[in-house]
Write a protein that holds these residues in place. Structure first.
Motif, PDB file in Angstrom:
ATOM      1  N   THR A   6       5.066   4.795   8.126  1.00  0.00           N
ATOM      2  CA  THR A   6       5.870   5.920   7.652  1.00  0.00           C
ATOM      3  C   THR A   6       5.120   6.788   6.650  1.00  0.00           C
ATOM      4  O   THR A   6       5.447   7.950   6.445  1.00  0.00           O
ATOM      5  CB  THR A   6       7.154   5.414   6.976  1.00  0.00           C
ATOM      6  N   GLY A   7       4.068   6.191   5.970  1.00  0.00           N
ATOM      7  CA  GLY A   7       3.360   6.906   4.921  1.00  0.00           C
ATOM      8  C   GLY A   7       4.167   6.997   3.656  1.00  0.00           C
ATOM      9  O   GLY A   7       3.848   7.790   2.760  1.00  0.00           O
ATOM     10  N   ASP A   8       5.208   6.225   3.568  1.00  0.00           N
ATOM     11  CA  ASP A   8       6.082   6.270   2.395  1.00  0.00           C
ATOM     12  C   ASP A   8       6.672   4.883   2.189  1.00  0.00           C
ATOM     13  O   ASP A   8       6.696   4.036   3.086  1.00  0.00           O
ATOM     14  CB  ASP A   8       7.192   7.295   2.623  1.00  0.00           C
ATOM     15  N   THR A  15      19.494   3.251  15.849  1.00  0.00           N
ATOM     16  CA  THR A  15      18.820   3.973  14.773  1.00  0.00           C
ATOM     17  C   THR A  15      18.830   3.114  13.514  1.00  0.00           C
ATOM     18  O   THR A  15      19.890   2.619  13.099  1.00  0.00           O
ATOM     19  CB  THR A  15      19.522   5.318  14.486  1.00  0.00           C
ATOM     20  N   TRP A  16      17.659   2.931  12.936  1.00  0.00           N
ATOM     21  CA  TRP A  16      17.565   2.069  11.763  1.00  0.00           C
ATOM     22  C   TRP A  16      18.456   2.608  10.627  1.00  0.00           C
ATOM     23  O   TRP A  16      18.428   3.792  10.311  1.00  0.00           O
ATOM     24  CB  TRP A  16      16.116   2.002  11.300  1.00  0.00           C
ATOM     25  N   GLY A  17      19.244   1.695  10.073  1.00  0.00           N
ATOM     26  CA  GLY A  17      20.109   2.079   8.969  1.00  0.00           C
ATOM     27  C   GLY A  17      21.406   2.730   9.368  1.00  0.00           C
ATOM     28  O   GLY A  17      22.221   3.080   8.513  1.00  0.00           O
ATOM     29  N   GLN A  61       0.824  -1.215   0.000  1.00  0.00           N
ATOM     30  CA  GLN A  61       0.000   0.000   0.000  1.00  0.00           C
ATOM     31  C   GLN A  61       0.856   1.262   0.000  1.00  0.00           C
ATOM     32  O   GLN A  61       0.363   2.353   0.269  1.00  0.00           O
ATOM     33  CB  GLN A  61      -0.952   0.007   1.207  1.00  0.00           C
ATOM     34  N   GLY A  62       2.173   1.073  -0.294  1.00  0.00           N
ATOM     35  CA  GLY A  62       3.034   2.246  -0.406  1.00  0.00           C
ATOM     36  C   GLY A  62       3.357   2.913   0.907  1.00  0.00           C
ATOM     37  O   GLY A  62       3.742   4.085   0.925  1.00  0.00           O
ATOM     38  N   SER A  63       3.215   2.218   1.993  1.00  0.00           N
ATOM     39  CA  SER A  63       3.538   2.784   3.310  1.00  0.00           C
ATOM     40  C   SER A  63       4.185   1.689   4.162  1.00  0.00           C
ATOM     41  O   SER A  63       3.626   0.600   4.291  1.00  0.00           O
ATOM     42  CB  SER A  63       2.290   3.317   4.006  1.00  0.00           C
ATOM     43  N   LEU A  64       5.317   2.003   4.693  1.00  0.00           N
ATOM     44  CA  LEU A  64       6.018   1.045   5.544  1.00  0.00           C
ATOM     45  C   LEU A  64       5.399   1.064   6.936  1.00  0.00           C
ATOM     46  O   LEU A  64       5.376   2.086   7.610  1.00  0.00           O
ATOM     47  CB  LEU A  64       7.508   1.394   5.633  1.00  0.00           C
ATOM     48  N   ARG A  65       4.880  -0.079   7.339  1.00  0.00           N
ATOM     49  CA  ARG A  65       4.224  -0.177   8.649  1.00  0.00           C
ATOM     50  C   ARG A  65       5.101  -0.952   9.638  1.00  0.00           C
ATOM     51  O   ARG A  65       5.829  -1.849   9.263  1.00  0.00           O
ATOM     52  CB  ARG A  65       2.877  -0.883   8.504  1.00  0.00           C
ATOM     53  N   TRP A  66       4.998  -0.577  10.885  1.00  0.00           N
ATOM     54  CA  TRP A  66       5.634  -1.375  11.942  1.00  0.00           C
ATOM     55  C   TRP A  66       4.611  -1.664  13.028  1.00  0.00           C
ATOM     56  O   TRP A  66       3.666  -0.902  13.247  1.00  0.00           O
ATOM     57  CB  TRP A  66       6.852  -0.662  12.523  1.00  0.00           C
ATOM     58  N   GLU A  67       4.794  -2.741  13.655  1.00  0.00           N
ATOM     59  CA  GLU A  67       3.903  -3.150  14.753  1.00  0.00           C
ATOM     60  C   GLU A  67       4.717  -4.059  15.670  1.00  0.00           C
ATOM     61  O   GLU A  67       4.934  -5.226  15.397  1.00  0.00           O
ATOM     62  CB  GLU A  67       2.696  -3.893  14.213  1.00  0.00           C
ATOM     63  N   ASP A  90      14.458   8.241   3.897  1.00  0.00           N
ATOM     64  CA  ASP A  90      15.509   9.049   4.502  1.00  0.00           C
ATOM     65  C   ASP A  90      15.175   9.430   5.934  1.00  0.00           C
ATOM     66  O   ASP A  90      15.964  10.091   6.606  1.00  0.00           O
ATOM     67  CB  ASP A  90      15.734  10.328   3.686  1.00  0.00           C
ATOM     68  N   ASN A  91      13.990   9.028   6.371  1.00  0.00           N
ATOM     69  CA  ASN A  91      13.510   9.463   7.672  1.00  0.00           C
ATOM     70  C   ASN A  91      13.408   8.278   8.631  1.00  0.00           C
ATOM     71  O   ASN A  91      12.345   7.937   9.106  1.00  0.00           O
ATOM     72  CB  ASN A  91      12.146  10.148   7.522  1.00  0.00           C
TER      73      ASN A  91
END
Length: 446
Positions: A56-58, A87-89, A28-34, A63-64
Motif C-alpha cells: 500500500t505504501g502506507d 472489500t477489506w473493512g 517499514q511503514g508499508s502494508l504488504r500483501w502476498e 482509507d484506501n
C-alpha cells in the motif's frame, strides 16, 4: 478478526495466506500483501487490488482499502466468483452464507445455484422450505451458522443431512423424491432434470406405473391386502373421483396445497377432511366411511373391492343378489314381472351413471346428493305418483306412493286403475220389452 479467528474456518492464525513471511524488514511503514497462490485455500488466481502481490505504501489502517478477487475461500462454493466481492473493512459484507454463495429463504440473499432454489424456496410444492442444515448438517447448524469450521473450507460439499440423498446424480432414490413407499419418483439430478411442480413428480411417477396419476396419487401396482405396498388410490382418485384432502387433511388442503412439515416426516397421516368422516384405527382398514355409505362394510386398503356400485350400496338386477335394497330400489330394479322390465341405475340417476353401473360424472358421484334425474325419475321423491311411471297413462296420478313408504304396487291397478278421483260407476238400467202375441195385428204406422 473475521480472518484471524473466524467462526467459519479452522485455519485461524495462518497469516501467510495473505501476507509475506515475517522477517526483520517487515516494519517499514508499508502494508504488504502476498497471496499464497500455491495453497488451494487461496487459489492460483487470487488477488487483492488486482494483484497477487503488492504494497500500500502506507501504514495501516488505511482509507484506501481494496477488494479481494478470485480467492478460493470467497467463491460461491462451486469455483465461481462469490455473490459479493469482499472489500477489506466493509461492514456491508454478509457475515453468514449470503456473503459468498447465498443462504436459506430467510437470508439476505437466498442461494440460487443448481437446484437450490427449488428446495429452499418452494413452500407451495414441498409444504416447507428447506434450510441449509437439511442437506449440509456436517458443516452448518441452525441453517446459517457454521457448526464445524473444519468442513467449511475443505473444498468438499459435505453433503449429508435429514433430507440429503446418497447420490446427487440420482436424487429420485432419496426419500424426498420417492413415491413415499420406498420406490423412486421422477428421475431428477442436482444439475438438471425436469422441475417438479406438483405431487405427480414424486408420488405419481412409479416405475413401472400401474396407471396414469392425475393429482399425484401413488400409482405403483398394489401388492395386495395387508402388504406394505397395498394400493387403492386408483379407485379413489384416478380420473378425478376424489381429492387428497378427503383422507390426508393433515398434509394437504382442499386445493391441493401442502400444509407443512408433516409432508416429509416419513409418516403416512390418514385423517378425514373435506367434509368426509371415517375411523382409521390402523391395519389399513377404514370403518364408518361417509363416502361409502353408512351401510357399507369396513374397507381394507389394497383389498379386492367392487369397482362399481355393488361395493357400497348395490346395483341393478343384473348383479343379484347384490342389487340395491334401500328405499324402494328393489321394487324398481328387480320387478320385471310387474313393470315389464327391470330398471337400471341410469333410469333415475342419469347425472351420475351411464350404462347402469358405470360412473360417468366423478364430480357428482361423491357430492353426498342423490342427483335424482333420468328417464324414469319423477320430480318429487315424496310423491312418486306424479311421475309418468306411476300415472294412469293419461296424465293423471296413480296410487299415492312415495320413496320411503306407501303400498307396494304389484299389478296394473296400482297405476292405470287408481285414478284420483275415480269416475262414478255406470248405473244399470232394466228395460222391459213386450212382444205381441202370435196372430195379433201390429200397429200400422201412419
Amino acid at each position: 478478526m473475521k480472518h484471524v479467528a473466524p467462526v467459519w474456518s479452522a485455519e485461524s492464525g495462518n497469516c501467510d495466506l495473505c501476507h509475506p513471511a515475517i522477517d526483520m524488514s517487515h516494519v517499514q511503514g508499508s502494508l504488504r500483501w502476498e497471496m499464497k497462490v500455491s495453497d488451494p485455500r487461496v487459489g492460483a488466481n487470487a488477488a487483492y487490488k488486482g494483484l497477487w502481490k503488492g504494497a500500500t505504501g502506507d501504514m495501516a489502517p488505511s482509507d484506501n482499502y481494496g477488494q479481494c478477487t478470485n480467492v478460493a475461500c470467497h467463491t460461491d462454493g462451486k469455483g465461481q466468483p462469490p455473490r459479493l466481492n469482499a472489500t477489506w473493512g466493509s461492514s456491508t459484507f454478509n457475515a453468514d452464507c449470503a456473503g459468498c454463495h447465498g443462504g436459506n429463504a430467510d437470508s439476505a440473499a437466498p442461494i440460487v445455484s443448481d437446484m437450490h432454489g427449488q428446495h429452499i424456496n418452494q413452500l407451495s410444492v414441498n409444504g416447507v422450505n428447506f434450510g441449509c442444515a437439511e442437506c449440509h448438517a456436517q458443516t452448518v447448524t441452525a441453517d446459517r451458522t457454521i457448526g464445524t469450521p473444519g468442513n467449511h473450507l475443505n473444498q468438499l460439499v459435505n453433503y449429508s443431512g435429514a433430507r440429503a440423498g446418497k447420490n446427487k446424480a440420482a436424487c429420485n432414490v432419496a426419500y424426498c423424491h420417492s413415491d413415499g413407499k420406498g420406490g423412486a419418483g421422477m428421475a431428477v439430478n442436482w444439475a438438471g432434470g425436469t422441475p417438479i411442480g406438483n405431487c405427480v413428480g414424486c408420488h405419481g411417477s412409479a416405475i413401472p406405473a400401474d396407471f396414469a396419476s392425475v393429482y399425484g396419487e401413488p400409482n405403483y401396482a398394489s401388492t395386495g391386502e395387508g402388504q406394505t405396498r397395498a394400493n387403492s388410490h386408483k379407485k379413489h382418485v384416478a380420473g378425478g373421483s376424489g381429492s387428497c384432502v378427503y383422507c390426508h387433511t393433515g398434509t394437504v388442503t382442499g386445493t391441493g396445497t401442502l400444509t407443512g412439515a408433516a409432508h416429509l416426516d416419513k409418516t403416512i397421516q390418514v385423517a378425514p377432511g373435506g367434509g368426509e368422516s371415517f375411523a382409521y384405527p390402523g391395519g389399513k382398514t377404514c370403518s364408518t366411511i361417509s363416502c361409502h355409505g353408512s351401510g357399507s362394510p369396513n374397507a381394507v386398503w389394497g383389498a379386492t373391492f367392487a369397482t362399481e356400485c355393488t361395493g357400497c350400496h348395490g346395483g341393478n338386477a343384473a348383479i343379484a343378489p347384490s342389487d340395491i335394497k334401500t328405499g324402494k330400489h328393489a321394487q324398481h330394479v328387480n320387478n320385471a314381472g310387474v313393470n315389464g322390465t327391470n330398471f337400471g341405475c341410469a333410469e333415475c340417476h342419469a347425472q351420475t351413471v351411464s350404462g347402469d353401473r358405470t360412473i360417468s360424472n366423478s364430480t357428482l358421484h361423491p357430492n353426498k346428493l342423490v342427483n335424482y334425474s333420468g328417464a324414469g325419475a319423477g320430480k318429487n321423491a315424496a310423491s312418486c305418483n306424479t311421475a309418468y311411471c306411476h300415472t294412469d297413462g293419461k296424465g293423471g296420478s296413480g296410487i299415492a306412493v312415495n320413496w320411503a313408504t306407501g303400498p307396494a304396487i304389484d299389478n296394473c291397478t296400482g297405476c292405470h286403475g287408481a285414478a284420483i278421483p275415480a269416475a262414478s260407476p255406470v248405473s244399470t238400467v232394466s228395460l222391459t220389452i213386450r212382444v205381441p202375441a202370435v196372430g195379433s195385428i201390429l200397429p200400422t204406422a201412419t
